[in-house]
Design a protein around this motif. Structure first.
Motif, PDB file in Angstrom:
ATOM      1  N   SER A 189       3.778  47.097  -5.199  1.00  0.00           N
ATOM      2  CA  SER A 189       4.048  48.017  -6.307  1.00  0.00           C
ATOM      3  C   SER A 189       3.122  47.710  -7.479  1.00  0.00           C
ATOM      4  O   SER A 189       2.766  46.546  -7.706  1.00  0.00           O
ATOM      5  N   THR A 190       2.791  48.747  -8.242  1.00  0.00           N
ATOM      6  CA  THR A 190       2.005  48.518  -9.457  1.00  0.00           C
ATOM      7  C   THR A 190       2.941  47.908 -10.508  1.00  0.00           C
ATOM      8  O   THR A 190       4.175  48.031 -10.403  1.00  0.00           O
ATOM      9  N   PRO A 191       2.380  47.289 -11.550  1.00  0.00           N
ATOM     10  CA  PRO A 191       3.235  46.755 -12.618  1.00  0.00           C
ATOM     11  C   PRO A 191       4.120  47.847 -13.223  1.00  0.00           C
ATOM     12  O   PRO A 191       5.289  47.607 -13.524  1.00  0.00           O
ATOM     13  N   THR A 241       3.247  42.025  -7.955  1.00  0.00           N
ATOM     14  CA  THR A 241       2.672  43.375  -8.017  1.00  0.00           C
ATOM     15  C   THR A 241       1.384  43.413  -7.184  1.00  0.00           C
ATOM     16  O   THR A 241       0.997  42.403  -6.595  1.00  0.00           O
ATOM     17  N   VAL A 301       7.067  48.481 -10.995  1.00  0.00           N
ATOM     18  CA  VAL A 301       8.014  47.362 -11.061  1.00  0.00           C
ATOM     19  C   VAL A 301       8.904  47.500 -12.296  1.00  0.00           C
ATOM     20  O   VAL A 301      10.127  47.360 -12.216  1.00  0.00           O
ATOM     21  N   ASP A 358       2.731  37.127 -10.808  1.00  0.00           N
ATOM     22  CA  ASP A 358       1.800  37.230  -9.683  1.00  0.00           C
ATOM     23  C   ASP A 358       1.200  35.868  -9.347  1.00  0.00           C
ATOM     24  O   ASP A 358       1.062  35.007 -10.221  1.00  0.00           O
ATOM     25  N   ILE A 376       6.752  39.241 -14.829  1.00  0.00           N
ATOM     26  CA  ILE A 376       5.743  39.528 -13.813  1.00  0.00           C
ATOM     27  C   ILE A 376       5.113  38.181 -13.483  1.00  0.00           C
ATOM     28  O   ILE A 376       4.529  37.532 -14.358  1.00  0.00           O
TER      29      ILE A 376
END
Ligand code: AMP
Ligand code: FE
Ligand code: FE
Ligand code: ZN
Length: 273
Positions: free
Chosen positions: A17-19, A10, A22, A38, A36
């Motif tokens: 994309s933002t969380p 993210t 997503v 990252d 997620i």
């Protein structure tokens, strides 16, 4: 079959994309669970979980740590981590600062070659997210020093050099232990990227729990190769798109998905920690 995508980036690292986006896309792709993951960051997890609860999709707290093995940059995913652990967050802070120092060193090397991009432009690209080479690549494209994101990696930033600077130094053992110390399961990301399968038994000896076994879409070799490696070394299996949004590097959400029963096995391993 119920599916999961356990490798997603993210804006909290080098995704675009933002969380929330997503999670929404994952729901549209009909996934039962996602993680997620990252790079060196967990700051997107809470936002993802909030939306996921509304949409009825499972979010597994994850992270993708960079470690150094024989001078190579290797990625280790952590799943089911206690992402609020204070000691862990302190480590992530060190990694984040290490990444800023590294960007400064890389840019100094680029400047010496006559590519006059500024540290501030690269940090601005990352925004509040953890900074990395993708942000440098994007500035190189914007400033016209290369014609594409891929070219930035081929000519300057890729693992084959010529530009190199180390992040916070962390060994695979330390990365694996750190993940396990916060209740997590450790998984070697994209093993096909390192051109040395010997790393798999080496890391298995150091306590690695699993490897990603789903090949990328354009993979020409045996698609079962890493599944067999996992069986041979008694490792769990995982996989995911490595989605980075508009930025290159991964696949669309839901590609390279895994059956949900892989998630159950990972969860079972974590529950014993
Ligand atoms: P960093 O975390 O700063 O070491 O950057 C690693 C990230 O850069 C990876 O997670 C990918 O998103 C991206 N990356 C690395 N190598 C390449 C490449 N050859 N082409 C495109 N993206 C790459
Ligand atoms: Fe990345
Ligand atoms: Fe990775
Ligand atoms: Zn990744």
């Amino acid at each position: 079959m119920e599916l999961a995508d356990l490798h997603l980036h993210t804006v909290h690292s080098d995704g675009t994309s933002t969380p929330e986006e997503v999670v929404k896309r994952a729901k549209l792709a009909n996934l039962k669970a996602i993680s997620i993951t990252d790079h060196d960051a967990v700051s997107g997890i809470n936002a993802a979980m909030a939306v996921a609860e509304e949409l009825g999709i499972e979010v597994i707290p994850g992270v993708e740590l960079s470690v150094t093995y024989q001078g190579k940059d290797i990625h280790i995913l952590g799943y089911f981590i206690n992402y609020k652990d204070k000691k862990f967050l302190d480590y992530l802070e060190l990694f984040k600062i290490g990444r800023i120092r590294r960007v400064e060193k890389i840019i100094a090397q680029l400047n010496r070659r006559g590519l006059s991009i500024r540290v501030e432009s690269v940090l601005a690209k990352a925004g509040f997210g953890v900074v990395g080479r993708p942000h440098i690549a994007e500035v190189l494209v914007e400033e016209g020093y290369v014609t594409s994101y891929e070219e930035a990696f081929q000519k300057y930033l890729g693992d084959q050099g010529p530009i190199f600077a180390e992040k916070y130094p962390l060994s695979p053992e330390e990365g694996i232990a750190l993940i396990q110390s916060i209740g997590g399961v450790s998984v070697l990301a994209h093993p096909g990227c390192y051109n040395q399968d010997g790393i798999i038994p080496e890391l298995a000896k150091k306590g690695l729990d699993g490897i990603e076994t789903v090949p990328p879409p354009n993979f020409l070799g045996d698609p079962q190769h890493y599944t067999r490696m996992a069986q041979r070394y008694h490792l769990l299996e995982s996989g995911g798109s490595d989605y980075h949004g508009e930025r290159g590097g991964g696949a669309p959400i839901g590609m390279r998905a895994i059956p949900y029963n892989f998630v159950e096995k990972l969860k079972q391993r974590a529950s014993g920690r």
